[in-house]
Motif scaffolding. Sequence first.
Motif, PDB file in Angstrom:
ATOM      1  N   ALA A   1     -91.524  80.328   1.392  1.00  0.00           N
ATOM      2  CA  ALA A   1     -90.776  81.244   0.916  1.00  0.00           C
ATOM      3  C   ALA A   1     -91.386  82.448   1.607  1.00  0.00           C
ATOM      4  CB  ALA A   1     -90.521  81.123  -0.353  1.00  0.00           C
ATOM      5  N   ALA A   2     -92.566  82.622   1.412  1.00  0.00           N
ATOM      6  CA  ALA A   2     -93.291  84.053   1.831  1.00  0.00           C
ATOM      7  C   ALA A   2     -94.176  83.810   2.853  1.00  0.00           C
ATOM      8  CB  ALA A   2     -93.919  84.800   0.306  1.00  0.00           C
ATOM      9  N   PRO A   3     -93.915  83.557   4.071  1.00  0.00           N
ATOM     10  CA  PRO A   3     -95.038  83.423   5.010  1.00  0.00           C
ATOM     11  C   PRO A   3     -95.558  84.922   5.279  1.00  0.00           C
ATOM     12  CG  PRO A   3     -92.809  83.539   5.993  1.00  0.00           C
ATOM     13  CD  PRO A   3     -92.569  83.573   4.695  1.00  0.00           C
ATOM     14  N   ALA A   4     -95.034  85.979   5.004  1.00  0.00           N
ATOM     15  CA  ALA A   4     -95.639  87.336   5.360  1.00  0.00           C
ATOM     16  C   ALA A   4     -96.444  87.678   4.123  1.00  0.00           C
ATOM     17  CB  ALA A   4     -94.524  88.343   5.351  1.00  0.00           C
ATOM     18  N   ALA A   5     -96.963  87.068   3.131  1.00  0.00           N
ATOM     19  CA  ALA A   5     -97.690  87.313   2.149  1.00  0.00           C
ATOM     20  C   ALA A   5     -99.134  87.178   2.763  1.00  0.00           C
ATOM     21  CB  ALA A   5     -97.489  86.624   0.816  1.00  0.00           C
ATOM     22  N   ASP A   6    -100.160  87.809   1.982  1.00  0.00           N
ATOM     23  CA  ASP A   6    -101.522  87.468   2.443  1.00  0.00           C
ATOM     24  C   ASP A   6    -101.966  86.145   1.774  1.00  0.00           C
ATOM     25  OD1 ASP A   6    -104.302  87.594   3.072  1.00  0.00           O
ATOM     26  OD2 ASP A   6    -104.523  89.830   2.711  1.00  0.00           O
ATOM     27  N   ILE A   7    -101.713  85.140   2.301  1.00  0.00           N
ATOM     28  CA  ILE A   7    -102.207  83.785   1.829  1.00  0.00           C
ATOM     29  C   ILE A   7    -103.540  83.723   1.766  1.00  0.00           C
ATOM     30  CG2 ILE A   7    -101.592  81.233   2.364  1.00  0.00           C
ATOM     31  CD1 ILE A   7     -99.114  82.035   3.738  1.00  0.00           C
ATOM     32  N   ASP A   8    -104.175  84.105   2.694  1.00  0.00           N
ATOM     33  CA  ASP A   8    -105.636  83.859   2.642  1.00  0.00           C
ATOM     34  C   ASP A   8    -106.450  84.586   1.289  1.00  0.00           C
ATOM     35  OD1 ASP A   8    -105.782  82.530   5.128  1.00  0.00           O
ATOM     36  OD2 ASP A   8    -106.344  84.078   6.308  1.00  0.00           O
ATOM     37  N   GLU A   9    -105.914  85.741   1.062  1.00  0.00           N
ATOM     38  CA  GLU A   9    -106.344  86.461   0.032  1.00  0.00           C
ATOM     39  C   GLU A   9    -105.990  85.518  -1.359  1.00  0.00           C
ATOM     40  OE1 GLU A   9    -105.868  90.894  -2.338  1.00  0.00           O
ATOM     41  OE2 GLU A   9    -104.823  90.550  -0.448  1.00  0.00           O
ATOM     42  N   TRP A  10    -104.873  85.009  -1.334  1.00  0.00           N
ATOM     43  CA  TRP A  10    -104.375  84.398  -2.404  1.00  0.00           C
ATOM     44  C   TRP A  10    -105.464  83.273  -2.596  1.00  0.00           C
ATOM     45  CZ3 TRP A  10    -101.290  83.574  -6.792  1.00  0.00           C
ATOM     46  CH2 TRP A  10    -100.974  82.342  -7.011  1.00  0.00           C
ATOM     47  N   ILE A  11    -105.679  82.293  -1.748  1.00  0.00           N
ATOM     48  CA  ILE A  11    -106.445  81.388  -1.825  1.00  0.00           C
ATOM     49  C   ILE A  11    -107.675  81.595  -1.952  1.00  0.00           C
ATOM     50  CG2 ILE A  11    -107.257  79.342  -0.501  1.00  0.00           C
ATOM     51  CD1 ILE A  11    -104.497  78.918  -1.119  1.00  0.00           C
ATOM     52  N   SER A  12    -108.465  82.542  -1.481  1.00  0.00           N
ATOM     53  CA  SER A  12    -109.927  82.860  -1.804  1.00  0.00           C
ATOM     54  C   SER A  12    -110.030  83.351  -3.057  1.00  0.00           C
ATOM     55  CB  SER A  12    -110.311  84.041  -0.663  1.00  0.00           C
ATOM     56  OG  SER A  12    -109.540  85.354  -0.938  1.00  0.00           O
ATOM     57  N   GLY A  13    -108.972  84.207  -3.740  1.00  0.00           N
ATOM     58  CA  GLY A  13    -109.001  84.608  -5.050  1.00  0.00           C
ATOM     59  C   GLY A  13    -109.075  83.220  -5.939  1.00  0.00           C
ATOM     60  N   LEU A  14    -108.179  82.402  -5.834  1.00  0.00           N
ATOM     61  CA  LEU A  14    -108.188  81.180  -6.653  1.00  0.00           C
ATOM     62  C   LEU A  14    -109.493  80.419  -6.697  1.00  0.00           C
ATOM     63  CD1 LEU A  14    -104.332  79.813  -6.189  1.00  0.00           C
ATOM     64  CD2 LEU A  14    -105.461  81.011  -7.936  1.00  0.00           C
ATOM     65  N   LYS A  15    -109.859  80.273  -5.470  1.00  0.00           N
ATOM     66  CA  LYS A  15    -111.032  79.542  -5.195  1.00  0.00           C
ATOM     67  C   LYS A  15    -112.338  79.879  -5.881  1.00  0.00           C
ATOM     68  CE  LYS A  15    -110.338  77.187  -1.202  1.00  0.00           C
ATOM     69  NZ  LYS A  15    -110.572  76.971   0.641  1.00  0.00           N
TER      70      LYS A  15
ATOM     71  N   ASP B   1    -104.734  90.166 -12.853  1.00  0.00           N
ATOM     72  CA  ASP B   1    -104.505  89.468 -11.763  1.00  0.00           C
ATOM     73  C   ASP B   1    -103.936  88.061 -12.208  1.00  0.00           C
ATOM     74  OD1 ASP B   1    -104.663  88.038  -9.322  1.00  0.00           O
ATOM     75  OD2 ASP B   1    -106.022  89.542  -8.813  1.00  0.00           O
ATOM     76  N   ALA B   2    -102.788  87.661 -11.413  1.00  0.00           N
ATOM     77  CA  ALA B   2    -102.084  86.511 -11.675  1.00  0.00           C
ATOM     78  C   ALA B   2    -102.839  85.256 -11.157  1.00  0.00           C
ATOM     79  CB  ALA B   2    -100.705  86.460 -11.075  1.00  0.00           C
ATOM     80  N   ARG B   3    -103.825  85.543 -10.250  1.00  0.00           N
ATOM     81  CA  ARG B   3    -104.874  84.323  -9.829  1.00  0.00           C
ATOM     82  C   ARG B   3    -105.899  84.182 -10.909  1.00  0.00           C
ATOM     83  NH1 ARG B   3    -106.979  87.272  -4.570  1.00  0.00           N
ATOM     84  NH2 ARG B   3    -106.631  89.084  -5.924  1.00  0.00           N
TER      85      ARG B   3
ATOM     86  N   GLY C   1    -112.410  83.328  -7.825  1.00  0.00           N
ATOM     87  CA  GLY C   1    -112.174  84.043  -9.164  1.00  0.00           C
ATOM     88  C   GLY C   1    -113.287  85.331  -9.230  1.00  0.00           C
ATOM     89  N   ALA C   2    -113.644  85.551  -7.847  1.00  0.00           N
ATOM     90  CA  ALA C   2    -114.676  86.927  -8.004  1.00  0.00           C
ATOM     91  C   ALA C   2    -113.753  88.051  -7.770  1.00  0.00           C
ATOM     92  CB  ALA C   2    -115.490  86.704  -6.868  1.00  0.00           C
ATOM     93  N   SER C   3    -114.526  89.067  -8.704  1.00  0.00           N
ATOM     94  CA  SER C   3    -113.777  90.430  -8.753  1.00  0.00           C
ATOM     95  C   SER C   3    -112.289  90.614  -9.019  1.00  0.00           C
ATOM     96  CB  SER C   3    -114.238  91.009  -7.377  1.00  0.00           C
ATOM     97  OG  SER C   3    -115.503  90.983  -7.313  1.00  0.00           O
ATOM     98  N   LEU C   4    -111.774  89.625  -9.816  1.00  0.00           N
ATOM     99  CA  LEU C   4    -110.357  89.709  -9.996  1.00  0.00           C
ATOM    100  C   LEU C   4    -110.055  90.510 -11.336  1.00  0.00           C
ATOM    101  CD1 LEU C   4    -109.054  86.072  -9.236  1.00  0.00           C
ATOM    102  CD2 LEU C   4    -109.182  87.975  -7.775  1.00  0.00           C
TER     103      LEU C   4
END
Length: 293
Positions: A203-217, A226-228, A219-222
């Motif tokens: 649905a959202a290919p233009a989102a920064d997917i790498d940032e989403w994934i790295s934050g979930l993995k 932050d929803a993640r 959790g640093a500096s969130l």
Amino acid sequence: MTIVIAEPEEPVEPEENLVWRIVKVTPEIAEAFLSQASANRRLDLGQVRALAESILRGEWRLTHQGIAFDETGELLDGQHRLHAIIEANTPVEMLVFEGLPKDVFSVLDTGKRRSAADTLYSTGAKHLPLLSSTIRHVLLLKTMPNDRWSGARARVSNDRILAAYNEDKDRYEEAVTTGRELSKHLFASPTAAALGYFVTTEAAPAADIDEWISGLKSGASLDSGDARLALREVPRETQRRGSKRRMDMRNQVAIYIKAWNAWVEPGKAGELRLGRLRKGEKMPTPVELKFIR
């Protein structure tokens, strides 16, 4: 490929009365065939509906599995296929065997049913059980998001799963790889994480997917809002078998989508509540964020 067939010690004569033919079975013919049934198994209505839906989607194929009658004319095999033709109100071609010995009934359909993972084996893909489960649940989310994903109505044919894979195999394989990794850091099962990843990034290919994934993995500096971080803090007990707090697949995916939506559009999120769907609450729809042409 060379196939070697061993010769039997004694010549095997075919059954004298056994005949077979390809028949275009209409609903009327199906009713006539069923009137000749006697000792068939208990009817599985879920299987009938699944076959009927397959017929209506045009997925029916002529195979060696068809209808069988014994030497007295009684129906031995095929009642679910016949009921499906009536349910779909659509004729299909199938093999019809007549003249089988009555004693073969006890050995019909005793083999292992082919699973969706078995069907995907020829594709060469990895993690087949997870892949097939992910595809099945993507299809369920898209066709019946607000219904239970269990029971007869939630059956998805192997043909549909294979067709869906062939249409978007790269994204499904990416979702499975990502889902396996995310499930190590989140409450969600690998299937739920893969499913959530697939539908949100679709649905959202233009989102920064790498940032989403790295934050979930990591959790640093969130930040605390932050929803993640909120998604990482959902208790892992919610997906463990036997846990009183265990969530089903729909609720796990709903939580993932809610967190994603709040992260993609933080200004519209309001108060983020990551919990089970309330009674009557519908499955959230992933926020769309497309590339501008």
